[in-house]
Motif scaffolding. Structure first.
Motif, short mmCIF file in Angstrom:
data_model
loop_
_atom_site.label_atom_id
_atom_site.label_comp_id
_atom_site.label_asym_id
_atom_site.label_seq_id
_atom_site.Cartn_x
_atom_site.Cartn_y
_atom_site.Cartn_z
N LEU A 20 0.72 -1.28 -0.27
CA LEU A 20 0.38 -0.09 -0.03
C LEU A 20 0.69 1.19 -0.02
N GLU A 21 2.00 1.08 0.56
CA GLU A 21 2.62 2.45 0.59
C GLU A 21 3.72 2.24 -0.18
N ARG A 22 3.90 1.46 -1.82
CA ARG A 22 4.25 1.86 -2.96
C ARG A 22 3.30 2.07 -3.48
N LEU A 23 2.41 1.55 -4.12
CA LEU A 23 1.05 1.84 -4.54
C LEU A 23 0.94 3.75 -4.26
N GLU A 24 1.36 3.98 -3.09
CA GLU A 24 1.13 5.12 -2.15
C GLU A 24 1.27 6.07 -3.64
N ARG A 25 3.19 6.05 -3.10
CA ARG A 25 3.81 6.90 -3.27
C ARG A 25 4.07 6.74 -5.11
N LEU A 26 3.35 5.53 -5.66
CA LEU A 26 3.31 5.51 -7.54
C LEU A 26 2.49 6.56 -7.86
N ALA A 27 1.33 7.02 -7.32
CA ALA A 27 0.21 7.25 -7.08
C ALA A 27 0.53 8.75 -7.04
N GLN A 28 1.75 9.27 -6.09
CA GLN A 28 1.39 11.00 -5.54
C GLN A 28 2.45 11.00 -6.75
N SER A 29 3.15 9.75 -7.09
CA SER A 29 4.47 10.59 -7.97
C SER A 29 4.15 11.80 -9.24
N ALA A 30 5.03 12.41 -9.72
CA ALA A 30 5.69 13.64 -11.25
C ALA A 30 4.61 12.40 -11.46
N ASN A 31 5.45 11.53 -12.38
CA ASN A 31 4.69 10.30 -13.42
C ASN A 31 4.57 8.83 -13.04
N PRO A 32 2.97 9.11 -12.50
CA PRO A 32 2.81 7.50 -12.26
C PRO A 32 2.85 7.05 -13.65
N PRO A 33 3.08 5.51 -13.61
CA PRO A 33 3.04 4.42 -14.45
C PRO A 33 1.84 4.50 -15.38
N GLU A 34 1.57 3.72 -16.15
CA GLU A 34 -0.02 2.93 -16.80
C GLU A 34 -0.61 2.01 -16.12
N LEU A 35 0.88 0.84 -15.92
CA LEU A 35 0.58 0.31 -15.62
C LEU A 35 1.04 -0.29 -14.68
N VAL A 36 0.24 -1.00 -13.15
CA VAL A 36 1.39 -1.13 -11.55
C VAL A 36 0.58 -2.41 -12.17
N VAL A 37 1.17 -3.78 -11.58
CA VAL A 37 1.15 -4.98 -11.14
C VAL A 37 2.11 -5.53 -9.98
N LEU A 38 0.35 -6.12 -10.03
CA LEU A 38 1.24 -6.48 -7.99
C LEU A 38 1.48 -8.26 -8.47
N GLU A 39 2.31 -8.49 -8.27
CA GLU A 39 2.96 -10.07 -7.85
C GLU A 39 2.77 -10.66 -6.77
N LEU A 40 1.55 -10.71 -6.62
CA LEU A 40 0.60 -11.97 -5.44
C LEU A 40 0.19 -12.82 -5.44
N PRO A 41 1.33 -14.19 -5.03
CA PRO A 41 0.77 -15.61 -5.16
C PRO A 41 0.10 -15.99 -4.62
N LEU A 42 -0.44 -15.66 -3.29
CA LEU A 42 -1.29 -15.60 -2.64
C LEU A 42 -2.57 -14.61 -2.48
#
Length: 198
Positions: free
Chosen positions: A91-113
């Motif tokens: 969640l902290e990483r997602l928040e940082r990405l969303a608040q960044s000056a140039n957020p990525p078009e796609l964020v992939v969360l590799e969540l095995p479980l």
């Protein structure tokens, strides 16, 4: 910023798919890497709970895995330590990405479980990587040296692959060579990024 979860059973090729998505331009957050960091950060707590799975005051991954995959209660106890740490980090990483000056078009969360924990912070869908069981067992033996019994114990601790496929928004079948997989991932990526920018 589109956020998609990536999951699949052991040996399905999740990490290979994640690496290809990263190469194509997606931002990938790896829960397994965060779990390794969690085990290091929580080493004293884990070693108090599982002293037989530690060496020199640090958890030994192979011993810890043997211990918890043979005992569902032990696995739940370990997950109760690790999962909250990993969730906070995601969640902290997602928040940082969303608040960044140039957020990525796609964020992939590799969540095995992903399905096993019932926690999905990916608002835009779930991509499941699927592969035949015999092929998954062979890949795991080649990659990690796990026996067939060890593979089956880990696979049995996960939701059946068929159920994951049923719950998925997208499925990539990984039953061929690396080039075939990359082509499938590239088609999926092009489709999802096109939707994200539409």
């Amino acid at each position: 910023m589109k956020v998609v979860a990536l999951t699949g059973n052991i040996g399905s090729g999740k990490t290979t798919v994640a690496r290809e998505l990263e190469r194509l331009g997606a931002e990938v957050i790896y829960a397994d890497e965060l779990a390794r960091q969690a085990r290091a950060a929580l080493a004293p707590e884990i070693c108090r709970a599982f002293p037989d799975a530690c060496v020199g005051g640090r958890p030994d991954d192979r011993r810890l895995a043997r211990r918890v995959f043979a005992d569902p209660e032990a696995r739940r106890r370990l997950e109760g330590m690790i999962h909250p740490w990993v969730r906070r980090a995601v969640l902290e990483r997602l928040e940082r990405l969303a608040q960044s000056a140039n957020p990525p078009e796609l964020v992939v969360l590799e969540l095995p479980l992903l399905f096993e924990t019932g926690w999905n912070p990916a608002r835009d869908g779930v991509l499941v990587v699927a592969a035949p069981e015999a092929l998954r067992a062979r890949r795991v033996a080649e990659r990690s040296g796990l026996s067939l019994d060890e593979f089956r114990a880990r696979d049995a601790a996960q939701l059946p692959q068929e159920e994951k496929v049923r719950r998925a928004d997208w499925v990539i079948v990984n039953d061929g060579d690396l080039d075939a997989l990359r082509a499938r991932v590239q088609r999926w990526y092009a489709e999802v990024v096109r939707e994200a920018s539409a």
